[in-house]
Design a protein around this motif. Structure first.
Motif, mmCIF file in Angstrom:
data_model
loop_
_atom_site.group_PDB
_atom_site.id
_atom_site.type_symbol
_atom_site.label_atom_id
_atom_site.label_comp_id
_atom_site.label_asym_id
_atom_site.label_seq_id
_atom_site.Cartn_x
_atom_site.Cartn_y
_atom_site.Cartn_z
ATOM 1 N N ILE A 61 0.827 -1.202 0.000
ATOM 2 C CA ILE A 61 0.000 0.000 0.000
ATOM 3 C C ILE A 61 0.863 1.254 0.000
ATOM 4 O O ILE A 61 0.584 2.226 -0.722
ATOM 5 C CB ILE A 61 -0.959 -0.021 1.207
ATOM 6 N N SER A 62 1.935 1.250 0.784
ATOM 7 C CA SER A 62 2.791 2.439 0.831
ATOM 8 C C SER A 62 3.524 2.654 -0.490
ATOM 9 O O SER A 62 3.702 3.801 -0.931
ATOM 10 C CB SER A 62 3.782 2.328 1.991
ATOM 11 N N VAL A 63 3.956 1.588 -1.137
ATOM 12 C CA VAL A 63 4.620 1.724 -2.439
ATOM 13 C C VAL A 63 3.635 2.245 -3.475
ATOM 14 O O VAL A 63 3.976 3.111 -4.300
ATOM 15 C CB VAL A 63 5.234 0.375 -2.871
ATOM 16 N N ALA A 64 2.393 1.775 -3.434
ATOM 17 C CA ALA A 64 1.392 2.263 -4.375
ATOM 18 C C ALA A 64 1.091 3.743 -4.145
ATOM 19 O O ALA A 64 0.964 4.518 -5.104
ATOM 20 C CB ALA A 64 0.119 1.439 -4.241
ATOM 21 N N ALA A 65 1.014 4.155 -2.885
ATOM 22 C CA ALA A 65 0.758 5.565 -2.589
ATOM 23 C C ALA A 65 1.929 6.430 -3.044
ATOM 24 O O ALA A 65 1.725 7.524 -3.610
ATOM 25 C CB ALA A 65 0.512 5.744 -1.095
ATOM 26 N N ALA A 66 3.142 5.962 -2.826
ATOM 27 C CA ALA A 66 4.309 6.720 -3.272
ATOM 28 C C ALA A 66 4.336 6.834 -4.797
ATOM 29 O O ALA A 66 4.700 7.888 -5.345
ATOM 30 C CB ALA A 66 5.588 6.050 -2.771
ATOM 31 N N ALA A 67 3.943 5.789 -5.491
ATOM 32 C CA ALA A 67 3.915 5.836 -6.948
ATOM 33 C C ALA A 67 2.888 6.848 -7.445
ATOM 34 O O ALA A 67 3.152 7.589 -8.403
ATOM 35 C CB ALA A 67 3.606 4.451 -7.508
ATOM 36 N N VAL A 68 1.741 6.914 -6.778
ATOM 37 C CA VAL A 68 0.715 7.877 -7.181
ATOM 38 C C VAL A 68 1.200 9.300 -6.959
ATOM 39 O O VAL A 68 1.016 10.191 -7.808
ATOM 40 C CB VAL A 68 -0.602 7.611 -6.421
ATOM 41 N N VAL A 69 1.848 9.547 -5.816
ATOM 42 C CA VAL A 69 2.358 10.891 -5.521
ATOM 43 C C VAL A 69 3.436 11.281 -6.520
ATOM 44 O O VAL A 69 3.441 12.403 -7.048
ATOM 45 C CB VAL A 69 2.875 10.956 -4.072
ATOM 46 N N LEU A 70 4.378 10.383 -6.786
ATOM 47 C CA LEU A 70 5.449 10.696 -7.744
ATOM 48 C C LEU A 70 4.882 10.924 -9.140
ATOM 49 O O LEU A 70 5.345 11.819 -9.864
ATOM 50 C CB LEU A 70 6.471 9.561 -7.777
ATOM 51 N N ARG A 71 3.896 10.157 -9.519
ATOM 52 C CA ARG A 71 3.301 10.331 -10.841
ATOM 53 C C ARG A 71 2.643 11.700 -10.960
ATOM 54 O O ARG A 71 2.775 12.385 -11.991
ATOM 55 C CB ARG A 71 2.282 9.227 -11.086
ATOM 56 N N SER A 72 1.932 12.104 -9.923
ATOM 57 C CA SER A 72 1.270 13.411 -9.986
ATOM 58 C C SER A 72 2.294 14.544 -9.975
ATOM 59 O O SER A 72 2.106 15.561 -10.641
ATOM 60 C CB SER A 72 0.293 13.564 -8.825
ATOM 61 N N MET A 73 3.391 14.371 -9.222
ATOM 62 C CA MET A 73 4.427 15.406 -9.199
ATOM 63 C C MET A 73 5.110 15.535 -10.559
ATOM 64 O O MET A 73 5.384 16.630 -11.035
ATOM 65 C CB MET A 73 5.468 15.089 -8.115
#
Length: 80
Positions: A61-73
């Motif tokens: 879950i944390s890796v998926a959340a980090a991927a979403v944040v990095l993608r949006s950035m």
């Protein structure tokens, strides 16, 4: 032409029934003694496996959340 050809008088298959069926004998199972050490080992093993499964789930879950944040950035960075 493609129709199947059936025999005129089919003979039924003979049934093979045993005349004297042998009684079914099951082998005796060895007795298993369950003591407190066995129960404790199973409980500790279950707790460890449950903790490992929870750790894997939290990590995913944390890796998926980090991927979403990095993608949006990165998307906002490319728009500018």
């Amino acid at each position: 032409m493609f129709l199947p050809k059936y025999p005129d008088n089919p003979t039924p298959q003979p049934t093979h029934a045993p005349t004297d069926p042998a009684p079914v004998r099951r082998p005796a199972l060895p007795s298993v003694s369950i003591d407190q050490k066995t129960v404790a080992a199973v409980l500790v093993g279950g707790a460890v496996l449950t903790a490992l499964l929870a750790a894997v789930a939290v990590t995913a879950i944390s890796v998926a959340a980090a991927a979403v944040v990095l993608r949006s950035m990165l998307r906002e960075h490319h728009r500018r």
